[in-house]
Design a protein around this motif. Structure first.
Motif, PDB file in Angstrom:
ATOM      1  N   PHE A  44      83.475 124.999 103.568  1.00 55.95           N
ATOM      2  CA  PHE A  44      84.242 124.460 104.691  1.00 55.95           C
ATOM      3  C   PHE A  44      83.512 123.322 105.409  1.00 55.95           C
ATOM      4  CE2 PHE A  44      86.205 128.699 104.326  1.00 55.95           C
ATOM      5  CZ  PHE A  44      87.545 128.342 104.354  1.00 55.95           C
ATOM      6  N   GLY A  45      82.386 122.891 104.866  1.00 57.91           N
ATOM      7  CA  GLY A  45      81.617 121.830 105.502  1.00 57.91           C
ATOM      8  C   GLY A  45      80.842 122.295 106.723  1.00 57.91           C
ATOM      9  N   VAL A  46      80.644 123.590 106.849  1.00 52.57           N
ATOM     10  CA  VAL A  46      79.878 124.162 107.962  1.00 52.57           C
ATOM     11  C   VAL A  46      78.409 124.247 107.551  1.00 52.57           C
ATOM     12  CG1 VAL A  46      79.596 126.184 109.456  1.00 52.57           C
ATOM     13  CG2 VAL A  46      81.884 125.502 108.670  1.00 52.57           C
ATOM     14  N   LYS A  47      77.501 123.928 108.466  1.00 57.21           N
ATOM     15  CA  LYS A  47      76.073 123.899 108.143  1.00 57.21           C
ATOM     16  C   LYS A  47      75.464 125.292 108.356  1.00 57.21           C
ATOM     17  CE  LYS A  47      75.892 119.146 109.903  1.00 57.21           C
ATOM     18  NZ  LYS A  47      77.234 119.182 110.558  1.00 57.21           N
ATOM     19  N   PRO A  48      74.982 125.942 107.290  1.00 54.85           N
ATOM     20  CA  PRO A  48      74.424 127.292 107.416  1.00 54.85           C
ATOM     21  C   PRO A  48      72.911 127.290 107.672  1.00 54.85           C
ATOM     22  CG  PRO A  48      74.859 126.804 105.119  1.00 54.85           C
ATOM     23  CD  PRO A  48      75.156 125.549 105.885  1.00 54.85           C
ATOM     24  N   ILE A  49      72.477 128.185 108.569  1.00 59.14           N
ATOM     25  CA  ILE A  49      71.068 128.343 108.927  1.00 59.14           C
ATOM     26  C   ILE A  49      70.700 129.814 108.771  1.00 59.14           C
ATOM     27  CG2 ILE A  49      69.396 128.213 110.828  1.00 59.14           C
ATOM     28  CD1 ILE A  49      71.156 125.889 111.942  1.00 59.14           C
ATOM     29  N   LEU A  50      69.554 130.070 108.152  1.00 60.50           N
ATOM     30  CA  LEU A  50      69.084 131.440 107.931  1.00 60.50           C
ATOM     31  C   LEU A  50      67.881 131.727 108.823  1.00 60.50           C
ATOM     32  CD1 LEU A  50      69.254 134.059 106.172  1.00 60.50           C
ATOM     33  CD2 LEU A  50      67.607 132.966 104.633  1.00 60.50           C
ATOM     34  N   ILE A  51      67.992 132.765 109.637  1.00 59.33           N
ATOM     35  CA  ILE A  51      66.882 133.206 110.488  1.00 59.33           C
ATOM     36  C   ILE A  51      66.649 134.693 110.195  1.00 59.33           C
ATOM     37  CG2 ILE A  51      66.042 133.516 112.849  1.00 59.33           C
ATOM     38  CD1 ILE A  51      67.838 131.197 113.692  1.00 59.33           C
ATOM     39  N   SER A  52      65.579 134.979 109.456  1.00 64.71           N
ATOM     40  CA  SER A  52      65.314 136.351 109.027  1.00 64.71           C
ATOM     41  C   SER A  52      64.004 136.865 109.596  1.00 64.71           C
ATOM     42  CB  SER A  52      65.284 136.429 107.498  1.00 64.71           C
ATOM     43  OG  SER A  52      66.576 136.187 106.970  1.00 64.71           O
ATOM     44  N   GLY A  53      63.820 138.182 109.483  1.00 65.32           N
ATOM     45  CA  GLY A  53      62.607 138.779 110.020  1.00 65.32           C
ATOM     46  C   GLY A  53      61.371 138.239 109.336  1.00 65.32           C
ATOM     47  N   SER A  54      61.405 138.155 108.026  1.00 60.80           N
ATOM     48  CA  SER A  54      60.292 137.595 107.266  1.00 60.80           C
ATOM     49  C   SER A  54      60.830 136.901 106.031  1.00 60.80           C
ATOM     50  CB  SER A  54      59.293 138.693 106.865  1.00 60.80           C
ATOM     51  OG  SER A  54      59.908 139.619 105.989  1.00 60.80           O
TER      52      SER A  54
END
Length: 372
Positions: free
Chosen positions: A310-320
């Motif tokens: 959909f043209g949305v910018k994904p960001i991943l924020i994980s514990g480690s």
């Protein structure tokens, strides 16, 4: 701008709801007037009931059953509509119930007992989240709860992970007849077969408490039991994808005619997440630990692919972040850990909410500059 916040839980630390709330606080500290939509998700493991109940305006209820050591417990299930209930294995025989690990004595009996109770209530469709079990009995226990009898000679025995090799024959004549008129759908992010190098025991056995020198014994136990069961029922699912999920619970339910669903994609579709992504700008997701395996059907990767479409910018924020985590940049514009300095696991877990908020806030400052 519009932000979609759709994390999984940080396993054994924070629920998906609490992770999402912490991420929202980080966003609002930088973009106080922008739209933030919270969609805490799951892929079949812990949090599956909450994700579906909250996302589909269902109801959470409790009932009594037994845990993996046949001790009485109160567990929960979700009611989606008049005919549909959802359960998760983790809240019956998994990490949500006990940290104790004894695969020799652990049994999936409680899962079958809950399914039986839900059939008695009148539900015709049961969704089963398969993640997070602490059993390795190939689903033998749950089948026992639903009427299957296991014999050692002329003696009926109660099965567990450690005594499957003692079974001499199987009787399915007392199987609960209500199983003929219900639909069971299995929600899992695991594609492993029941036995073999990539099967339940060799892939997941250690995290359930099986020692290295015991792996072959448990593998042979399940191979022996499943051979007898398939000969009796005349169904064949030892090598079916997903049969190895939850210590073989996937196999036990497949033998009853259940349908296997890809966990993350199935839940994303049920909750109509695509509708929220259509006009969004950023997606923020996360999980307890991300590595190269995240790309193989784990929730963050599945929803990131949807966002990209959909043209949305994904960001991943994980514990480690673990092995080869940089490969995840194929799906994400940024991959981050919440740990801002050297710290112990205990310290990170104790301060997880604060660390998630700070990491999200830091990311949003970068976004603010880029969007100028």
């Amino acid at each position: 701008m519009k932000f979609i916040v759709a994390p999984d839980s940080y396993k054994e630390c924070l629920s998906a709801e609490r992770v999402a709330e912490a991420m929202k606080l980080g966003i609002m500290n930088v973009f106080p007037n922008d739209e933030v939509v919270l969609l805490p998700l799951a892929d079949g493991g812990e949090g599956t009931v909450n994700a579906l109940v909250n996302g589909l305006n269902g109801e959470r209820r409790s009932l009594n059953t037994v845990d993996m050591y046949l001790r009485p417990i109160e567990t929960h299930y979700g009611v989606i509509d008049a005919h549909t209930a959802v359960i998760e294995v983790a809240s019956i025989i998994g990490m949500e119930v006990s940290k104790e690990r004894n695969p020799h004595l652990a049994t999936s009996y409680g899962v079958g007992d809950v399914i039986g109770q839900l059939m008695d209530i009148g539900f015709k469709r049961i969704l089963v989240g398969l993640g997070g079990s602490l059993t390795n009995d190939g689903g033998a226990g749950l089948l026992e709860a639903l009427g299957v009898q296991y014999f050692r000679g002329n003696e009926v025995i109660q099965v567990n992970g450690g005594n499957l090799n003692e079974i001499t024959h199987v009787d399915v004549s007392q199987l609960n007849p209500k199983l003929q008129s219900i639909e069971i759908q299995l929600i899992s992010d695991v594609n492993n077969p029941l036995i073999g190098e990539n099967g339940a025991t060799y892939t997941f056995g250690k995290q359930k408490g099986i020692n290295d020198d015991e792996l072959k014994m448990f593998e042979l136990n399940i191979e022996h039991y499943s051979g007898l069961l398939e000969e009796t029922i005349e169904q064949h699912h030892i090598q079916t994808q997903g049969a190895g999920a939850a210590g073989g619970i996937g196999y036990g339910l497949l033998m009853l005619g259940a349908n296997m669903m890809p966990g993350a994609a199935y839940i994303i579709d049920l909750l109509k997440v695509d509708q929220h992504l259509q006009d969004a700008d950023y997606l923020i997701t996360g999980e307890g630990m991300s590595d190269f395996q995240t790309a193989y059907g784990k929730l963050p990767s599945v929803i990131a692919k949807r966002a990209n479409a959909f043209g949305v910018k994904p960001i991943l924020i994980s514990g480690s972040l673990g092995k080869d985590y940089l490969s995840l940049l194929d799906d994400f514009i940024s991959v981050q850990s919440i740990m801002t300095h050297p710290m112990t696991l205990q310290e990170a877990m104790h301060n997880a909410s604060k660390l998630i908020q700070e990491s999200t806030q830091n990311t949003c400052h970068m976004i603010k500059r880029l969007e100028r």
